[in-house]
Design an enzyme around this catalytic site. Structure first.
Site, PDB file in Angstrom:
ATOM      1  CG  ASN A  10      27.176 -51.463  58.230  1.00 28.18           C
ATOM      2  OD1 ASN A  10      26.309 -51.666  59.079  1.00 28.18           O
ATOM      3  ND2 ASN A  10      28.424 -51.890  58.351  1.00 28.18           N
ATOM      4  CE  LYS A  12      30.376 -49.160  60.178  1.00 28.46           C
ATOM      5  NZ  LYS A  12      31.821 -49.193  60.258  1.00 28.46           N
ATOM      6  CG  HIS A  95      31.483 -55.206  58.322  1.00 28.07           C
ATOM      7  ND1 HIS A  95      32.388 -54.677  59.207  1.00 28.07           N
ATOM      8  CD2 HIS A  95      31.084 -54.189  57.518  1.00 28.07           C
ATOM      9  CE1 HIS A  95      32.525 -53.378  58.949  1.00 28.07           C
ATOM     10  NE2 HIS A  95      31.745 -53.061  57.927  1.00 28.07           N
ATOM     11  CD  GLU A  97      32.886 -52.129  62.003  1.00 26.69           C
ATOM     12  OE1 GLU A  97      31.666 -52.291  62.176  1.00 26.69           O
ATOM     13  OE2 GLU A  97      33.376 -51.070  61.569  1.00 26.69           O
ATOM     14  CD  GLU A 160      32.996 -52.656  53.693  1.00 32.68           C
ATOM     15  OE1 GLU A 160      32.368 -51.622  53.445  1.00 32.68           O
ATOM     16  OE2 GLU A 160      32.979 -53.218  54.792  1.00 32.68           O
ATOM     17  N   GLY A 166      36.023 -46.469  58.421  1.00 31.52           N
ATOM     18  CA  GLY A 166      35.848 -45.570  59.555  1.00 31.52           C
ATOM     19  C   GLY A 166      37.074 -44.733  59.872  1.00 31.52           C
ATOM     20  CB  SER A 198      36.792 -43.474  54.345  1.00 32.12           C
ATOM     21  OG  SER A 198      37.118 -43.879  55.666  1.00 32.12           O
TER      22      SER A 198
HETATM   23  C1  PEP Z   1      31.593 -50.078  56.660  1.00 34.80           C
HETATM   24  O1  PEP Z   1      31.420 -50.154  57.870  1.00 34.80           O
HETATM   25  O2  PEP Z   1      31.269 -51.011  55.931  1.00 34.80           O
HETATM   26  C2  PEP Z   1      32.186 -48.853  56.126  1.00 34.80           C
HETATM   27  C3  PEP Z   1      32.547 -48.832  54.877  1.00 34.80           C
HETATM   28  O3  PEP Z   1      32.321 -47.789  57.011  1.00 34.80           O
HETATM   29  P1  PEP Z   1      32.802 -46.287  56.637  1.00 34.80           P
HETATM   30  O4  PEP Z   1      32.059 -45.882  55.400  1.00 34.80           O
HETATM   31  O5  PEP Z   1      32.410 -45.481  57.838  1.00 34.80           O
HETATM   32  O6  PEP Z   1      34.273 -46.344  56.416  1.00 34.80           O
END
Ligand code: PEP
Length: 240
Positions: A10, A12, A95, A97, A160, A166, A198
């Site tokens: 992703n 972003k 997601h 976000e 997630e 993040g 992460s």
């Molecule tokens: C994500 O945005 O779906 C995600 C898992 O981000 P990160 O790997 O940076 O934690």
């Protein structure tokens, strides 16, 4: 039937035409030949160019969002049919976000999921609890509500945990496994359930080694070719 092993990046709201090209070139050179389906999800404006660069390779393209509407006066929105026409196979839906920053509701997530399926895209449905919800012992209840809002079929499910996205603070392999085992009981048995939050080159193998973890949805580390490649290799190596 063996479940698909999948690693999706992703991106972003990062990238540029030059940066994307360089990143993809490096990724395509080093990806494992088999054992894992890799997907990259760039921002909308780059989808056509990325899909073109991926043409003829086993790596596929996904979008980060989709409108719940088929067409109409919805300024700024992008339909599932448009994504399909641009060469997308996958789309991330729900997601955290999108849920938290843009206020997407369960009903909207369900409608986006249905729109994606209707256009022949495979949704990557994200579910996850906040830290407060985990600490209050509500993780399973929250996930059941998020998943239950959607008519789930022919999709990838991404666990997630919001507190891990993040933050550099990943779920332990055991925490991920416990949730994946819970989710597995609620979806068709051949569903790929991936972990996101992460995931890094250093922790991917241990997380992916869990029996109900079928790969990862990767944010930050998907923007660094060597890191994404190491994560993809960890997924491909599972069970070898
Ligand atoms: C994500 O945005 O779906 C995600 C898992 O981000 P990160 O790997 O940076 O934690």
């Amino acid at each position: 039937m063996a479940r698909t092993r999948l690693v999706a990046g992703n991106w972003k709201m990062y990238g540029s035409r030059a940066a994307n090209r360089a990143l993809l070139e490096a990724i395509l050179k080093g990806l494992p030949k088999d054992g894992v389906q890799c997907v990259v999800c760039p921002p909308f404006p780059y989808l056509a160019e990325v899909a073109e660069q991926l043409r003829g390779t086993p790596t596929t393209c996904g979008a980060q969002n989709v409108s719940e509407h088929a067409q109409g006066a919805y300024t700024g929105e992008v339909s599932a049919a448009m994504l399909k026409e641009l060469g997308c196979r996958y789309v991330i839906v729900g997601h955290s976000e999108r849920r938290q920053i843009f206020g997407e509701t369960h009903a909207q997530v369900a409608a986006k999921f249905a729109a994606a399926r209707g256009a022949g895209l495979t949704p990557i449905l994200c579910v996850g609890e906040t830290l407060a919800e985990r600490e209050a012992g509500c993780t399973e209840e929250v996930l059941a509500r998020q998943l239950g809002a959607v008519k789930f079929s022919d999709a990838v499910l991404a666990y997630e945990p919001v507190w891990a996205i993040g933050t550099g603070k990943n779920a332990t392999p055991e925490q991920a496994q416990a949730v994946h085992a819970f989710l597995r009981k609620k979806v068709p048995q051949d569903t790929a359930i991936v972990y996101g939050g992460s995931v890094k080159a250093q922790n991917a193998a241990a997380i992916f080694a869990m029996p109900d973890v079928d790969g990862g949805l990767i944010g930050g580390a998907s923007l660094v070719a060597d890191d994404f490649l190491a994560i993809a290799r960890a997924a491909a190596a599972k069970g070898r």
